[in-house]
Enzyme design. Structure first.
Site, PDB file in Angstrom:
ATOM      1  N   CYS A  96     -19.345 -11.726 -19.698  1.00 42.12           N
ATOM      2  CA  CYS A  96     -20.642 -11.764 -20.368  1.00 42.12           C
ATOM      3  C   CYS A  96     -20.608 -12.801 -21.491  1.00 42.12           C
ATOM      4  O   CYS A  96     -21.525 -13.624 -21.638  1.00 42.12           O
ATOM      5  CB  CYS A  96     -20.952 -10.375 -20.933  1.00 42.12           C
ATOM      6  SG  CYS A  96     -22.649 -10.140 -21.442  1.00 42.12           S
TER       7      CYS A  96
ATOM      8  N   CYS B 284     -26.659 -11.459 -20.987  1.00 48.61           N
ATOM      9  CA  CYS B 284     -26.387 -12.780 -20.407  1.00 48.61           C
ATOM     10  C   CYS B 284     -27.222 -13.046 -19.163  1.00 48.61           C
ATOM     11  O   CYS B 284     -27.146 -14.120 -18.585  1.00 48.61           O
ATOM     12  CB  CYS B 284     -24.899 -12.924 -20.080  1.00 48.61           C
ATOM     13  SG  CYS B 284     -24.392 -12.036 -18.599  1.00 48.61           S
TER      14      CYS B 284
ATOM     15  N   GLY C 279       0.786  -1.233   0.000  1.00 45.27           N
ATOM     16  CA  GLY C 279       0.000   0.000   0.000  1.00 45.27           C
ATOM     17  C   GLY C 279       0.814   1.277   0.000  1.00 45.27           C
ATOM     18  O   GLY C 279       0.267   2.351  -0.233  1.00 45.27           O
TER      19      GLY C 279
ATOM     20  N   CYS D  91     -28.126  -8.213 -16.558  1.00 45.09           N
ATOM     21  CA  CYS D  91     -27.520  -7.941 -17.862  1.00 45.09           C
ATOM     22  C   CYS D  91     -28.509  -8.360 -18.953  1.00 45.09           C
ATOM     23  O   CYS D  91     -29.026  -9.484 -18.942  1.00 45.09           O
ATOM     24  CB  CYS D  91     -26.214  -8.693 -18.003  1.00 45.09           C
ATOM     25  SG  CYS D  91     -25.536  -8.619 -19.686  1.00 45.09           S
TER      26      CYS D  91
ATOM     27  N   CYS E 128     -23.344  -6.188 -19.083  1.00 39.41           N
ATOM     28  CA  CYS E 128     -22.109  -6.384 -18.309  1.00 39.41           C
ATOM     29  C   CYS E 128     -21.004  -5.477 -18.835  1.00 39.41           C
ATOM     30  O   CYS E 128     -20.781  -5.390 -20.043  1.00 39.41           O
ATOM     31  CB  CYS E 128     -21.599  -7.820 -18.453  1.00 39.41           C
ATOM     32  SG  CYS E 128     -22.594  -9.051 -17.632  1.00 39.41           S
TER      33      CYS E 128
END
Lengths: 300, 368, 198
Positions: free
Chosen positions: A277, A249, A37, A246, A271
């Site tokens: 997808c 899909c 980090g 979606c 998506c």
């Protein structure tokens, strides 16, 4: 779709960068992994793509990539957005490595603004393109000050900012690049991914590397490292939700792009992760396939 | 049935072809040669070399041609090429006192050893469009070349030789010349040393430095500068190869150097004197060298015991934003797709709107 | 400088070998305690192990001062490093970016090495420490970033004081020391973020 290896570009070193530059970036990456980090400064250089187009991610990828790697590049979750295409071509030309659109087949995934929906696995490396690596930049413009704040782990101002959001708006008004605390120590910008993707960073088995070219910083989240989105006990962190699936899909668990289909408020939700997808559709999942009217739109 | 937008690859290829067509312009017009750019657009080439941190007139001319005359784009092309070059040697510091002078003026002393050498300059031209240049092949007046021998081989800097009272601060070389910072290998850190600052300013955008220098002249800063000396000409570059152990000359480069002096009233720790600012560019970039010298001085405000109140005095502000390749990239990246984040914002704003309506139902219907 | 006749060969394919060695050590650093084989055919110069030579060829250069423990300060090693890496040789380990100890007995005390600062923790040294065996010997428990739960690392030929000194540095985080243990061409990393069993 996977493209096989080919001969790299003549006249340039493998992966464009000269070897000394790669060494200095590799040393920075190792230190970044050792201090999760923390933003390690590095001698970033101009790449053939402009700053802002992902030069940090490109330099990181160029320093780690080898002939046996399989590279996937996405922008906005999609492999076929122009910038993703351009970066993928750059590596295909300068390294000749195999490229793929399949998340599962990639050893290195370079991304702008998304984490793939399919969980990453051990041994994979995801490289994020980062525009502003400093999570405190919007509360303190000066590097000299933010560096001290990180050294002293003085992150109160960020909590104050989030709390002010709650007081004014009733919720935390940050939808992307939502700050996280890494391994309980460093406050980190997850890059402008939607907060929807933040939980995927936590204890991920893949190695996560972040490159900011213009700002000349590299940072990292090693595998299985705690990544916590900042929140409050009475206002726990929450991600975006949609009332739709979606349209292509039928996925109900993915981040959705809102596609305007006409000028009368017609919308369609699909998506953002095109590979996810596509895989679902290949497996036989089907969405409603029709636009929705804006009136049906509901809030978070 | 909705189909996601595809064809990024084809679109990119076509954009490149269109750009090549634009670059070439009307094919009936003869194509520009690099020699023409190098010889007749020399100041553009000089600016690209200076901000591109690479002294190579041929490559800079190529970059100008390839960039269709967009100089910031040309700087970027040169920088990206520079990235691929290994670092073979570090030159010895150049000695501008040995410069083969083509231009040298001082605004602070009327006469000086070696004299004022006006050289090639726009300074006293009347800015009248010269329609004779609209035609090619127009005969030009030959300049009268004075007695070159009149210019001494070694011409020390005005501000170093003419100040017998010690009123102008002296630039003292460090006893042990340490290796200078190289911002292309080590990123900027604050507070920056003078070496890092000067490298940053030399690479910095001319327009940005010009505006900052100008702001300090107008009162957003405290500079009261005089052009102590501006000189332009050729200087030898030397390196010391490890296997030889002594310096050898590897060529000449054209440089423009500027020393600015500013009155300084003194502070708790410093006595009143004239302080200095320094500017240097590749080629003939006089405006750049002067602006750089002014900004070098305004950035010494804190060092001289003052308080940095204005942009031109704020080291972090100036040095972080001077680079046009960085600035241009970040600004223009706003053209890239951001629809994932925008979607997140849409969800948030809809939520905020609903929340506001819940809190103040009477106002929710007001549409601006 | 003309290379002496005794200078060792470097990588056979510098670009690809450096990359492979780097990915090996990155894998090790990202998974503390994992024993990773560095797949690079390089000649060694006694007393340096093959893995140590590979690490230096891949990572050291004129920007990284290097300290070598006494037994490694011989002409063959120095010649190879000068020729292939160009690293300045540090006389004092506290100023070195890479500290190479040929044996645990020759290592400097850990708290005398460069540990970085709170403002610039990346300036801490990397200790490359050669041991008698990885995967055999005394086991130590490791936890922290890169580790799913707890990892166990077996090391042979490390003194007891080492782990105590290493444990004592943990409180200084983000300052600290990143350690790479080398046995032949195998390496295992213990970055400063790892908590070691006291």
């Amino acid at each position: 779709m996977t493209n096989a290896m080919r001969e790299p570009l003549a006249g340039y070193n493998f992966a464009y960068l000269d070897e000394q530059m790669k060494r200095s970036i590799r040393r920075a990456i190792l230190k970044a992994v050792a201090v999760p980090g923390y933003q390690v400064p590095f001698g970033s250089r101009e790449m053939p793509l402009p700053y802002g187009w992902g030069t940090g991610g490109i330099q990181v990828t160029a320093s780690i990539i080898g002939a046996e790697d399989v590279l996937k590049v996405i922008d906005q979750g999609a492999d076929d957005t122009t910038n993703a295409v351009s970066i993928r071509q750059f590596f295909a030309r300068t390294t000749g490595v195999a490229t793929t659109e399949r998340t599962a087949e990639a050893t290195i995934i370079q991304t702008r603004h998304r984490i793939p929906e399919r969980p990453l696995g051990p041994g994979q490396i995801i490289v994020y393109q980062v525009p502003i690596p400093e999570p405190l930049r919007w509360v303190e413009a000066r590097e000299t000050e933010t560096r001290k704040m990180h050294a002293l782990q003085e992150y109160g101002v960020m909590h104050v900012k989030l709390y002010e959001d709650i007081a004014r708006f009733g919720c935390i008004n940050t939808s992307y690049n939502y700050p996280v605390l890494v391994n309980g120590r460093y406050l980190m910008a997850p890059s402008p991914i939607p907060k929807f993707d933040n939980p995927k960073m936590d204890r991920n088995p893949a190695l996560q590397l972040f490159g900011a070219g213009r700002e000349k910083r590299i940072y990292a989240v090693p595998p299985f490292t705690s990544v916590k989105s900042l929140d409050f006990e009475d206002y726990p962190f929450d991600v975006q939700h949609w009332d739709h699936c979606c349209a292509l899909c039928g996925a109900a668990d993915s981040y959705l792009d809102e596609v305007v289909t006409d000028d009368r408020g017609g919308r369609m939700f699909v998506c953002s992760d095109t590979d996810y997808c596509g895989e679902r559709r290949t497996a036989g999942h089907v969405g409603a396939g029709t636009p929705v009217a804006l009136a049906a739109e509901a809030a978070e | 049935m909705y189909v996601a937008v595809k064809g990024g690859e084809t679109a990119i290829r076509n954009a490149h072809a269109l750009l090549a067509e634009e670059r070439r312009g009307d094919p009936a017009v003869p194509e520009l040669t690099l020699e023409q750019v190098k010889e007749q657009m020399a100041l553009a080439v000089d600016r690209v070399m200076t901000e591109g941190s690479l002294y190579d007139r041929d490559l800079a001319a190529l970059a100008v041609k390839q960039a269709c005359g967009d100089l910031i784009e040309a700087v970027f092309l040169l920088r990206a090429y520079r990235t691929t070059l290994p670092r073979l040697a570090v030159s010895e510091p150049v000695d501008t006192a040995t410069m083969d002078i083509r231009r040298r003026v001082s605004a602070t002393y009327k006469d000086l050893p070696g004299g004022q050498v006006l050289g090639p300059t726009f300074d006293y031209t009347h800015r009248l469009l010269d329609f004779s240049l609209a035609e090619t092949g127009h005969p030009q007046e030959k300049p009268a070349h004075g007695d070159a021998a009149a210019i001494p081989e070694r011409m020390p800097k005005v501000v170093d030789v003419l100040d017998h009272e010690g009123l102008i601060e002296r630039e003292i070389a460090p006893p042990e010349p340490a290796e200078a910072t190289d911002l292309t290998r080590v990123p900027l850190d604050f507070p920056a040393g003078r070496d890092a600052r000067l490298q940053n300013l030399a690479r910095g955008d001319e327009g940005f430095l010009l505006a900052l220098a100008y702001s300090s002249q107008r009162g957003f800063g405290s500079a009261h500068p005089f052009a102590g000396e501006i000189r332009m000409g050729e200087v030898a570059v030397e390196i010391v190869p490890e296997e030889l152990g002594f310096a050898i000359e590897i060529g000449d480069i054209t440089l423009t150097e500027c020393d600015m002096v500013s009155q300084f009233k003194g502070s708790a720790t410093e006595s009143p004197k004239f302080t200095r600012g320094y500017g240097l560019s590749f080629g003939h970039c006089e405006r750049k060298a002067m602006a750089m010298a002014l900004v070098d001085r305004t950035l010494r405000t804190r060092e001289l015991g003052g308080e940095a109140l204005y942009p031109a005095q704020d080291e972090e502000f100036v040095l972080s934003h001077s680079d046009n390749v960085e600035a241009s990239g970040f600004l223009q990246h706003l053209k890239l797709p951001h629809y994932v984040d925008f979607q997140g914002e849409l969800v948030t704003v809809r939520h905020l709107k609903a929340e506001a309506a819940r809190r103040r139902p009477e106002q929710a219907e007001i549409v601006p | 400088m003309r290379p002496a006749a005794t200078v060792l060969g470097g990588f056979r394919h510098p670009v690809h070998d450096s990359q492979r060695v780097f990915r090996g050590v990155l894998d090790a650093m990202a998974h503390p305690g994992r024993v990773v084989g560095l797949d690079a055919a390089v000649a060694t110069a006694a007393p340096l192990h093959r893995g140590t030579v590979a690490l230096l060829l891949a990572l050291a250069d004129f920007e990284t001062p290097l300290w070598l423990s006494p037994s490694a300060c011989n002409d063959a090693v120095l010649g190879a490093i000068r020729f292939h890496c160009g690293s300045p040789i540090a006389s004092d380990p506290s100023g070195a970016a890479f500290v190479v100890a040929a044996t645990a007995a020759e290592r400097p005390r850990l708290d005398t090495l460069g540990l970085g600062s709170d403002l610039y923790p990346e300036r801490a040294a990397t200790l490359i420490l050669q041991v008698d065996g990885l995967g055999v010997g005394r086991e130590i428990a490791l936890a922290g970033p890169g580790i799913d739960g707890t990892a166990r690392l077996a090391v042979d030929g490390l003194d007891e004081a080492f782990w105590a000194e290493r444990h004592a540095l943990e409180i200084l985080f983000p300052r600290g020391l990143d350690v790479i243990l080398v046995d032949g061409e195998a390496v295992a990393a213990v970055p400063r973020s790892t908590a070691v069993e006291a």
